[in-house]
Design a protein around this motif. Structure first.
Motif, short mmCIF file in Angstrom:
data_model
loop_
_atom_site.label_atom_id
_atom_site.label_comp_id
_atom_site.label_asym_id
_atom_site.label_seq_id
_atom_site.Cartn_x
_atom_site.Cartn_y
_atom_site.Cartn_z
N ARG A 231 24.77 24.40 -24.11
CA ARG A 231 24.18 24.39 -25.44
C ARG A 231 25.20 23.88 -26.44
O ARG A 231 26.41 24.07 -26.27
CB ARG A 231 23.74 25.81 -25.85
N GLY A 232 24.72 23.25 -27.50
CA GLY A 232 25.61 22.78 -28.55
C GLY A 232 26.15 23.93 -29.37
O GLY A 232 25.64 25.05 -29.33
N ALA A 233 27.21 23.67 -30.10
CA ALA A 233 27.81 24.69 -30.96
C ALA A 233 28.35 24.02 -32.22
O ALA A 233 28.72 22.85 -32.20
CB ALA A 233 28.94 25.42 -30.23
N THR A 234 28.36 24.79 -33.30
CA THR A 234 28.89 24.29 -34.58
C THR A 234 30.03 25.20 -35.02
O THR A 234 29.92 26.43 -34.93
CB THR A 234 27.79 24.29 -35.66
N ILE A 235 31.12 24.59 -35.48
CA ILE A 235 32.30 25.35 -35.90
C ILE A 235 32.41 25.32 -37.43
O ILE A 235 32.33 24.26 -38.05
CB ILE A 235 33.58 24.77 -35.28
N PHE A 236 32.59 26.50 -38.02
CA PHE A 236 32.86 26.63 -39.44
C PHE A 236 34.26 27.24 -39.60
O PHE A 236 34.54 28.29 -39.02
CB PHE A 236 31.84 27.55 -40.13
#
Length: 296
Positions: A231-236
């Motif tokens: 699955r994709g992931a987003t980093i903040f």
């Protein structure tokens, strides 16, 4: 060579710690649903199980054996087209369910006092099996393998109707073999009960799960989720209010059956990561529902 053997040994130990007991419970639940409630009353709930019950009626061969034989070509197809990890779990579950069903058949009671109650409880016990297996990231074979393959090729395709139509064909086939229109009605009741239990256990078809993981090692956490769960992931980028340390917040949305695997992936990298898990009522975009299908 030693490291490979150690890795296999660790995987086996890990399986017995995490999944074996739940899969045994799922297998026993399946056996109860089929042997106690479904087969004695000619209740056909669709899928490979329904076909196995019909063939059992025609040939008197064991239901578990028939379930395995019907699933075997689909499992070979799955290894070829879907991937090893998912299919190993599926094969393991199919073998366990098939063996347990035939093992317990001589010992389980049969219920035929009230055919409506039999339909409901057949659906409930089979639904428990499917719910447990889905939550562990596997399947019981059958149409699940075909659905998994189609979703891999067409992630936006809505497949609920395909599965429903497949079940209806099996139920209609059962009514022809048993020469009884009640088989259709009882099959619908059983299928509805199964779906209700699954939805209750895995929080419905449209609902997804969101994992937010806050960690100093956020890049490796994101990579672990992407490689282990696909699955994709987003980093903040973020900062601890008290410590003032730089951290990262990794956000990923996934299927309910994948959330256990995702939490394990995070723990492998950073056991001290702060994790938030919540349900998401609807998810639009790549890998989920196509946003162009929405009216707004």
């Amino acid at each position: 060579m030693k490291s490979e053997i150690s890795g296999v040994k660790a995987s086996v130990i890990d399986y017995f710690k995490r999944d074996f007991l739940m899969e045994i419970i799922a297998a026993v639940s399946f056996a109860v649903g089929v042997v106690t409630f479904s087969a004695p009353n000619n209740i056909i709930g669709g899928g490979v199980t329904g076909v196995a019950i019909i063939l059992n009626y025609l040939t008197n061969l064991p239901i578990g054996f028939l379930t395995f034989c019907l699933n075997f070509p689909l499992i070979l197809f799955g290894f070829w087209k879907i991937g090893k990890s998912f299919m190993i779990k599926t094969f393991r579950v199919v073998v366990l369910i098939s063996f347990t069903t035939d093992l317990l058949t001589p010992y389980l009671p049969t219920y035929d006092s009230n055919i409506i109650l039999a339909s409901l409880f057949a659906g409930v016990f089979i639904g428990i099996t499917l719910g447990i297996v889905m939550l562990r990231g596997g399947s019981t074979g059958g149409s699940d393998i075909i659905v998994k393959y189609i979703k891999k090729k067409n992630p936006h395709m809505q497949l609920g109707n395909v599965v429903f139509l497949t079940d209806i064909v099996v139920i209609l086939g059962g009514s022809v073999v048993f020469k009884d229109i009640e088989v259709i009605l009882l099959g619908i009741i059983c299928t509805y009960a199964t779906s209700g239990v699954i939805n209750r256990m895995v929080k419905g078809d449209e609902e997804r799960w969101m994992l937010i993981s806050i960690s100093k090692d956020y890049k490796n956490v994101a990579n672990s989720i992407m490689s282990n769960v696909d699955r994709g992931a987003t980093i903040f980028k973020c900062e601890g209010a008290y410590s003032g340390e730089e951290m990262g917040m990794v956000l990923s949305v996934m299927e309910s059956s994948e959330i256990v695997k995702a939490k394990r992936a995070v723990k492998q990298v950073d056991p001290k990561a702060f994790n938030l898990v919540s349900s998401v009522a609807e998810t639009l975009g790549e890998g989920f529902k196509n946003i162009h299908n929405e009216d707004n």
